[in-house]
Motif scaffolding. Structure first.
Motif, short mmCIF file in Angstrom:
data_model
loop_
_atom_site.label_atom_id
_atom_site.label_comp_id
_atom_site.label_asym_id
_atom_site.label_seq_id
_atom_site.Cartn_x
_atom_site.Cartn_y
_atom_site.Cartn_z
N TYR A 4 -4.03 6.71 3.73
CA TYR A 4 -4.42 5.68 4.70
C TYR A 4 -5.57 4.85 4.15
N LEU A 5 -6.57 5.52 3.56
CA LEU A 5 -7.71 4.81 2.98
C LEU A 5 -7.27 3.94 1.80
N ARG A 6 -6.43 4.49 0.93
CA ARG A 6 -5.99 3.71 -0.23
C ARG A 6 -5.18 2.49 0.20
N GLN A 7 -4.39 2.62 1.25
CA GLN A 7 -3.62 1.47 1.73
C GLN A 7 -4.56 0.37 2.19
N LYS A 8 -5.64 0.73 2.83
CA LYS A 8 -6.62 -0.26 3.27
C LYS A 8 -7.23 -0.98 2.06
N HIS A 9 -7.50 -0.23 1.00
CA HIS A 9 -8.07 -0.84 -0.21
C HIS A 9 -7.05 -1.72 -0.91
N LEU A 10 -5.82 -1.28 -0.96
CA LEU A 10 -4.79 -2.05 -1.65
C LEU A 10 -4.47 -3.36 -0.94
N THR A 11 -4.68 -3.40 0.37
CA THR A 11 -4.40 -4.61 1.15
C THR A 11 -5.68 -5.35 1.55
N ASP A 12 -6.83 -4.85 1.08
CA ASP A 12 -8.13 -5.46 1.40
C ASP A 12 -8.30 -5.63 2.91
N SER A 13 -7.88 -4.64 3.65
CA SER A 13 -7.98 -4.69 5.12
C SER A 13 -8.75 -3.48 5.61
N TYR A 14 -10.07 -3.56 5.50
CA TYR A 14 -10.91 -2.40 5.74
C TYR A 14 -11.23 -2.16 7.21
N GLY A 15 -10.93 -3.15 8.05
CA GLY A 15 -11.17 -2.99 9.48
C GLY A 15 -12.62 -2.67 9.76
N LEU B 270 -14.15 7.02 9.12
CA LEU B 270 -12.78 7.02 8.63
C LEU B 270 -11.90 7.90 9.50
N GLU B 271 -12.45 9.03 9.93
CA GLU B 271 -11.72 9.96 10.79
C GLU B 271 -11.28 9.29 12.08
N GLU B 272 -12.21 8.57 12.72
CA GLU B 272 -11.90 7.90 13.97
C GLU B 272 -10.87 6.79 13.77
N SER B 273 -11.03 6.04 12.69
CA SER B 273 -10.08 4.96 12.39
C SER B 273 -8.70 5.52 12.14
N PHE B 274 -8.61 6.60 11.40
CA PHE B 274 -7.33 7.23 11.09
C PHE B 274 -6.65 7.76 12.36
N CYS B 275 -7.44 8.38 13.21
CA CYS B 275 -6.88 8.96 14.44
C CYS B 275 -6.35 7.87 15.37
N LYS B 276 -7.04 6.74 15.45
CA LYS B 276 -6.58 5.64 16.28
C LYS B 276 -5.26 5.08 15.77
#
Length: 338
Positions: free
Chosen positions: A301-312, A330-336
């Motif tokens: 999930y974190l790597r996908q955010k980096h690959l798409t430059d969408s860090y939220g 990151l935990e909260e973002s992932f759970c949402k």
């Protein structure tokens, strides 16, 4: 004299090789599920004896040290999964950890190819440094962020300039006198509170190290965005570690989620070496193996955010875009998301 020059050249080339392996790694690593990383970083102790004004360490709310037994198990796990390099610091000062020689000794017993530490140097005196070096340390880098006593005290928070230089000289000469295979390096963060005094650098620092290099000020992984008020923060220079030519020759992307696994003093795998507040925790090594965490859903999930430059709203947004914004863990973002 010729032997000394050749030694410097050898270790400078060694350092450049390691830098290329990290910052100019094969582009194939930039994917959701890269191979298990070459390098493991253990933040063995997040305390520090200095208070550099540009560092986020004084902001840490809970200081801790990594459990030695757990650390040895993690070193073994990483090696079996393909790691070859071991770093023994991240947010703290490694020489504040009395077990530092044991870490190096165990790493070499297991078979690590390259073990290194970065230090402010004030505690790296002969009594503390000798056992670490004799255990098989492959390189040590001093962070000396001023070139004279006055500026050093203002920047580091302590009047340790002479002590640091004496420790650097002792280590360099001990290395040479005993023909120890270990690089000795120095870096210096350029800041608004320091001037570049080339005469002092040439006199007190360069004769006692294999390589001297400047670094840029960073926002410390997003924990010091307020530095933008006084410093020139280059948001494309990840943690201030890239050289000018490296910035010009590559498309900037943070390498940490793709080629390094970092464990903080609480025993959690985190996204990078500058997670001072445990905001980017990915997995608990007491509950999961390093391999399962590396290839797990949260890391992907974190790597996908980096690959798409969408860090939220994760902390990477503050670091990579140098903005002071509201964030979630990151935990909260992932759970949402899930």
């Amino acid at each position: 004299m010729e032997l000394n020059i050749n030694n410097k050249k050898k270790w400078m080339e060694h350092l450049e090789k390691r830098r290329r392996m990290t910052f100019n790694a094969n582009k194939d690593i930039y994917k959701i599920d890269p191979s298990f990383p070459r390098e493991i970083t253990l933040d063995i102790n997040n305390r520090c004896n200095h208070k550099c004004y540009f560092c986020a360490n004084p902001k840490i709310e809970h200081y801790d040290r990594l459990d030695l037994g757990l650390a040895f198990d993690l070193m073994n796990q990483a090696l079996k999964n393909g790691s070859t390099d071991l770093a023994l610091q991240a947010t703290g000062e490694p020489f504040m950890e009395k077990s530092l020689p044991e870490y190096v000794k165990e790493g070499k017993r297991l078979g690590y190819e390259y073990i290194y530490v970065n230090t402010n140097g004030a505690l790296a005196n002969s009594k503390r440094a000798k056992p670490v070096i004799d255990a098989g340390l492959d390189s040590i880098k001093f962070s000396i962020n001023a070139n004279n006593k006055e500026e050093f005290k203002e920047i580091h928070g302590y009047d340790d300039f002479d002590k640091v230089l004496a420790n650097l000289k002792w280590i360099y000469e001990y290395r040479n006198q005993n023909n120890i295979q270990m690089g000795v390096y120095v870096s210096s963060v350029k800041s608004s509170k320091s001037t570049i005094d080339n005469s002092n650098i040439e006199k007190y620092i360069k004769p006692y190290c294999d390589n001297f290099a400047f670094r840029d000020v960073s926002n410390q992984g997003g924990s010091m965005t307020e530095l933008s008020e006084t410093e020139s923060i280059n948001k494309e220079n990840i943690l201030g570690s890239l050289k000018k030519e490296e910035l010009e020759s590559r498309k900037t992307r943070c390498v940490y989620p793709f080629n390094r696994i970092v464990i903080n003093p609480y025993g959690r795998v985190v996204a990078c070496t500058a997670d001072f507040h445990n905001k980017l925790a990915i997995g608990n090594t007491r509950d999961e193996s390093l391999k399962d965490i590396w290839f797990g859903a949260k890391f992907k999930y974190l790597r996908q955010k980096h690959l798409t430059d969408s860090y939220g709203m994760i902390f990477c947004q503050k670091c990579l875009n140098n903005v002071d914004c509201k964030t979630t863990s990151l935990e909260e973002s992932f759970c949402k998301k899930n």
